[in-house]
Scaffold this motif. Structure first.
Motif, PDB file in Angstrom:
ATOM      1  N   GLY A 254       0.812  -1.211   0.000  1.00  0.00           N
ATOM      2  CA  GLY A 254       0.000   0.000   0.000  1.00  0.00           C
ATOM      3  C   GLY A 254       0.845   1.261   0.000  1.00  0.00           C
ATOM      4  N   MET A 255       1.972   1.230   0.704  1.00  0.00           N
ATOM      5  CA  MET A 255       2.852   2.396   0.746  1.00  0.00           C
ATOM      6  C   MET A 255       3.486   2.667  -0.610  1.00  0.00           C
ATOM      7  SD  MET A 255       4.676   1.831   4.467  1.00  0.00           S
ATOM      8  CE  MET A 255       5.662   3.323   4.353  1.00  0.00           C
ATOM      9  N   THR A 256       3.849   1.600  -1.336  1.00  0.00           N
ATOM     10  CA  THR A 256       4.435   1.808  -2.662  1.00  0.00           C
ATOM     11  C   THR A 256       3.399   2.367  -3.631  1.00  0.00           C
ATOM     12  OG1 THR A 256       3.983  -0.503  -3.296  1.00  0.00           O
ATOM     13  CG2 THR A 256       6.128  -0.019  -2.315  1.00  0.00           C
ATOM     14  N   VAL A 257       2.137   1.958  -3.475  1.00  0.00           N
ATOM     15  CA  VAL A 257       1.072   2.530  -4.305  1.00  0.00           C
ATOM     16  C   VAL A 257       0.917   4.014  -4.000  1.00  0.00           C
ATOM     17  CG1 VAL A 257      -1.416   2.501  -4.743  1.00  0.00           C
ATOM     18  CG2 VAL A 257      -0.152   0.352  -4.598  1.00  0.00           C
ATOM     19  N   TRP A 258       0.951   4.359  -2.724  1.00  0.00           N
ATOM     20  CA  TRP A 258       0.847   5.768  -2.325  1.00  0.00           C
ATOM     21  C   TRP A 258       2.013   6.570  -2.893  1.00  0.00           C
ATOM     22  CZ3 TRP A 258      -2.362   8.767   0.967  1.00  0.00           C
ATOM     23  CH2 TRP A 258      -1.831  10.006   1.330  1.00  0.00           C
ATOM     24  N   GLU A 259       3.216   6.045  -2.772  1.00  0.00           N
ATOM     25  CA  GLU A 259       4.395   6.777  -3.223  1.00  0.00           C
ATOM     26  C   GLU A 259       4.383   6.996  -4.728  1.00  0.00           C
ATOM     27  OE1 GLU A 259       9.108   5.784  -3.457  1.00  0.00           O
ATOM     28  OE2 GLU A 259       8.211   5.696  -1.455  1.00  0.00           O
ATOM     29  N   ARG A 260       3.883   6.021  -5.475  1.00  0.00           N
ATOM     30  CA  ARG A 260       3.910   6.140  -6.930  1.00  0.00           C
ATOM     31  C   ARG A 260       2.675   6.846  -7.478  1.00  0.00           C
ATOM     32  NH1 ARG A 260       6.942   3.968 -10.977  1.00  0.00           N
ATOM     33  NH2 ARG A 260       8.210   2.981  -9.369  1.00  0.00           N
ATOM     34  N   GLY A 261       1.501   6.610  -6.871  1.00  0.00           N
ATOM     35  CA  GLY A 261       0.267   7.134  -7.442  1.00  0.00           C
ATOM     36  C   GLY A 261      -0.460   8.162  -6.610  1.00  0.00           C
ATOM     37  N   GLY A 262       0.020   8.399  -5.380  1.00  0.00           N
ATOM     38  CA  GLY A 262      -0.621   9.398  -4.547  1.00  0.00           C
ATOM     39  C   GLY A 262      -1.844   8.869  -3.819  1.00  0.00           C
ATOM     40  N   GLY A 263      -2.555   9.786  -3.165  1.00  0.00           N
ATOM     41  CA  GLY A 263      -3.687   9.409  -2.331  1.00  0.00           C
ATOM     42  C   GLY A 263      -4.831   8.778  -3.100  1.00  0.00           C
ATOM     43  N   LEU A 264      -5.102   9.245  -4.324  1.00  0.00           N
ATOM     44  CA  LEU A 264      -6.209   8.694  -5.101  1.00  0.00           C
ATOM     45  C   LEU A 264      -5.971   7.223  -5.422  1.00  0.00           C
ATOM     46  CD1 LEU A 264      -8.849   9.040  -6.643  1.00  0.00           C
ATOM     47  CD2 LEU A 264      -7.506   9.820  -8.624  1.00  0.00           C
ATOM     48  N   ALA A 265      -4.768   6.890  -5.867  1.00  0.00           N
ATOM     49  CA  ALA A 265      -4.457   5.494  -6.178  1.00  0.00           C
ATOM     50  C   ALA A 265      -4.554   4.627  -4.932  1.00  0.00           C
ATOM     51  CB  ALA A 265      -3.054   5.398  -6.787  1.00  0.00           C
ATOM     52  N   PHE A 266      -4.101   5.159  -3.806  1.00  0.00           N
ATOM     53  CA  PHE A 266      -4.153   4.403  -2.561  1.00  0.00           C
ATOM     54  C   PHE A 266      -5.595   4.132  -2.142  1.00  0.00           C
ATOM     55  CE2 PHE A 266      -4.500   4.423   2.082  1.00  0.00           C
ATOM     56  CZ  PHE A 266      -3.675   3.364   2.415  1.00  0.00           C
ATOM     57  N   VAL A 267      -6.453   5.142  -2.210  1.00  0.00           N
ATOM     58  CA  VAL A 267      -7.847   4.979  -1.798  1.00  0.00           C
ATOM     59  C   VAL A 267      -8.571   4.002  -2.720  1.00  0.00           C
ATOM     60  CG1 VAL A 267     -10.060   6.172  -1.575  1.00  0.00           C
ATOM     61  CG2 VAL A 267      -7.983   7.212  -0.655  1.00  0.00           C
ATOM     62  N   LEU A 268      -8.331   4.099  -4.024  1.00  0.00           N
ATOM     63  CA  LEU A 268      -8.979   3.179  -4.956  1.00  0.00           C
ATOM     64  C   LEU A 268      -8.520   1.743  -4.729  1.00  0.00           C
ATOM     65  CD1 LEU A 268      -8.923   5.208  -8.298  1.00  0.00           C
ATOM     66  CD2 LEU A 268     -10.890   4.750  -6.815  1.00  0.00           C
ATOM     67  N   PHE A 269      -7.223   1.571  -4.445  1.00  0.00           N
ATOM     68  CA  PHE A 269      -6.690   0.223  -4.262  1.00  0.00           C
ATOM     69  C   PHE A 269      -7.168  -0.396  -2.954  1.00  0.00           C
ATOM     70  CE2 PHE A 269      -3.005  -2.294  -2.526  1.00  0.00           C
ATOM     71  CZ  PHE A 269      -3.286  -3.443  -3.244  1.00  0.00           C
ATOM     72  N   THR A 270      -6.988   0.311  -1.843  1.00  0.00           N
ATOM     73  CA  THR A 270      -7.303  -0.271  -0.538  1.00  0.00           C
ATOM     74  C   THR A 270      -8.756  -0.091  -0.133  1.00  0.00           C
ATOM     75  OG1 THR A 270      -6.686   1.771   0.634  1.00  0.00           O
ATOM     76  CG2 THR A 270      -4.941   0.169   0.215  1.00  0.00           C
ATOM     77  N   GLY A 271      -9.410   0.945  -0.657  1.00  0.00           N
ATOM     78  CA  GLY A 271     -10.761   1.226  -0.200  1.00  0.00           C
ATOM     79  C   GLY A 271     -11.857   0.628  -1.046  1.00  0.00           C
ATOM     80  N   LEU A 272     -11.574   0.347  -2.313  1.00  0.00           N
ATOM     81  CA  LEU A 272     -12.642  -0.089  -3.209  1.00  0.00           C
ATOM     82  C   LEU A 272     -12.296  -1.349  -3.990  1.00  0.00           C
ATOM     83  CD1 LEU A 272     -15.429   0.523  -4.332  1.00  0.00           C
ATOM     84  CD2 LEU A 272     -14.373   2.019  -6.034  1.00  0.00           C
ATOM     85  N   SER A 273     -11.102  -1.403  -4.575  1.00  0.00           N
ATOM     86  CA  SER A 273     -10.805  -2.498  -5.502  1.00  0.00           C
ATOM     87  C   SER A 273     -10.711  -3.853  -4.813  1.00  0.00           C
ATOM     88  CB  SER A 273      -9.495  -2.209  -6.246  1.00  0.00           C
ATOM     89  OG  SER A 273      -8.378  -2.363  -5.394  1.00  0.00           O
ATOM     90  N   ILE A 274     -10.336  -3.890  -3.533  1.00  0.00           N
ATOM     91  CA  ILE A 274     -10.178  -5.181  -2.861  1.00  0.00           C
ATOM     92  C   ILE A 274     -11.462  -5.636  -2.168  1.00  0.00           C
ATOM     93  CG2 ILE A 274      -7.700  -4.868  -2.521  1.00  0.00           C
ATOM     94  CD1 ILE A 274      -8.277  -4.156   0.380  1.00  0.00           C
ATOM     95  N   LEU A 275     -12.555  -4.917  -2.367  1.00  0.00           N
ATOM     96  CA  LEU A 275     -13.839  -5.367  -1.837  1.00  0.00           C
ATOM     97  C   LEU A 275     -14.468  -6.356  -2.808  1.00  0.00           C
ATOM     98  CD1 LEU A 275     -15.423  -2.047  -0.517  1.00  0.00           C
ATOM     99  CD2 LEU A 275     -14.376  -3.879   0.835  1.00  0.00           C
ATOM    100  N   PRO A 276     -15.032  -7.455  -2.318  1.00  0.00           N
ATOM    101  CA  PRO A 276     -15.730  -8.385  -3.211  1.00  0.00           C
ATOM    102  C   PRO A 276     -17.080  -7.826  -3.636  1.00  0.00           C
ATOM    103  CG  PRO A 276     -15.909  -9.134  -0.947  1.00  0.00           C
ATOM    104  CD  PRO A 276     -14.999  -7.936  -0.927  1.00  0.00           C
TER     105      PRO A 276
END
Length: 378
Positions: A254-276
């Protein structure tokens, strides 16, 4: 007479052997006899070229050095290949875990075929009939992962494999036990506590694209290979950036996603994309246990949450909006699910607050040091 005597004396002088010639010849014959006796029948004296310092001797030493260099090169190649394959397996299991919690394998079977546990819980295992059966089936295999992951830490692995391979060995046994858990997990398919109010195609595209982006961000960061032990195993542990101390691999992704893509990429990855697409009671129980364990065991996660407090709360807000959207179509209004979600959120916040969090500090991903937090993004 004089001529005769002189001639006689001349012939005698010419035919006479030099004084001492007989002893010299005798000594030479004796030496050859000793050499023949010592060497045995069929002995052929060695050529001077094969003696130390000769051309043949130098060529032999050169051949031996070339052979030793070839053997060492093959050993190094095999060692690097083994370390590379182990590292690939560790990353594969970590990426597969992210797909597994989002049930990506059941939504996209052609992708799940290449993931551990087929990318979804219970892909080839029947669902449990109730909570008791669910716990009986899964608690032992979960313990088989949690126990070594919590006890056989890198500093303890040094006793068996040395400092060079301690971190890689820890990552490997964690990946093996996690792979076993993913492949043998028994799901609890009912009841369904929430359905995402998102079109299936959009959700699949979002989950797959975020997973690919997270994977690339994870493997492209040089500190990743220090974290899982690859650099130490290759003798390059001090080269490049290092992950923060006491950091777990999932949080680091998650930290590498934040570092490369910023807050939007982090929220989409951890907050939405990993939900079934469908969140069952079994999913809620599994995620709750994993979330509590992560907050209690990983100081890196607690410090990271303290650093990105605003983004962390935003992910919870996004999930709350999804819950409200689902409640509009739920038959029973979804109030029980909403109450359960609120209770879970409060529990996790309490664990974060009491688990020795970062206290307003954040982690520098370049050196692992703790620095004052930056201004939260707007």
């Amino acid at each position: 007479m004089n001529d005769t005597n002189g001639g006689f004396r001349g012939r005698s002088a010419r035919s006479a052997k030099p004084r001492g010639a007989a002893p010299i010849k005798a000594r030479a014959d004796h030496a050859r006899g000793v050499e023949a006796t010592a060497s045995g029948p069929g002995h052929v004296p060695s050529d001077d070229a094969s003696q130390p310092g000769g051309p043949a001797h130098d060529a032999s030493r050169s051949d031996k050095r070339s052979l030793a260099g070839l053997v060492n090169g093959l050993k190094t190649l095999l060692h690097h290949f083994a370390v590379g394959m182990i590292s690939f397996y560790i990353v594969w299991v970590l990426v597969g875990t992210c797909a597994w919690v989002s049930h990506l394998g059941s939504r996209m079977p052609h992708v799940g075929a290449f993931l551990p546990g087929y990318g979804a819980p219970g892909f080839k295992i029947s669902s449990a009939a109730g909570i008791i059966e669910f716990l009986i089936a899964n608690v032992p295999i979960a313990g088989a992962f949690v126990a070594p992951h919590s006890i056989l830490l890198p500093h303890r692995m040094r006793r068996w494999v040395g400092s060079r391979y301690a971190r890689l060995a820890y990552s490997l046994h964690s990946a093996l036990t996690l792979h076993f858990l993913l492949s043998n997990f028994t799901p609890l398919a009912a009841p369904v506590v929430m359905e995402l109010p998102i079109p299936k195609l959009w959700h699949n595209i979002l989950s797959f694209s975020c997973l690919v982006y997270a994977t690339l961000s994870f493997v492209a960061h040089d500190a990743t290979w220090q974290l899982i032990g690859t650099r130490d195993a290759l003798g390059r542990g001090m080269i490049g950036r290092r992950a923060p101390p006491k950091m777990d691999a999932i949080t680091w992704m998650g930290m590498t996603v934040w570092e490369r893509g910023g807050g939007l990429a982090f929220v989409l990855f951890t907050g939405l994309s990993i939900l079934p697409a469908e969140l069952t009671l079994g999913d809620v129980m599994t995620r709750s246990c994993a979330a509590v364990y992560l907050r209690l065991r990983s100081k890196g996660f607690r410090d990271w949450v303290a650093m990105i407090e605003s983004a962390h709360l935003l992910t919870w807000g996004l999930r709350a909006l999804l819950m409200v959207g689902w409640m509009q179509t739920a038959k029973d209004g979804g109030w029980i699910s909403l109450a359960g979600g609120v209770a879970l959120a409060l529990l996790l916040r309490v664990v974060e607050a009491s688990g020795g969090g970062g206290g307003g500090r954040c982690l520098d991903t370049a050196s692992g040091s703790v620095t004052p937090p930056p201004t939260p993004p707007e």
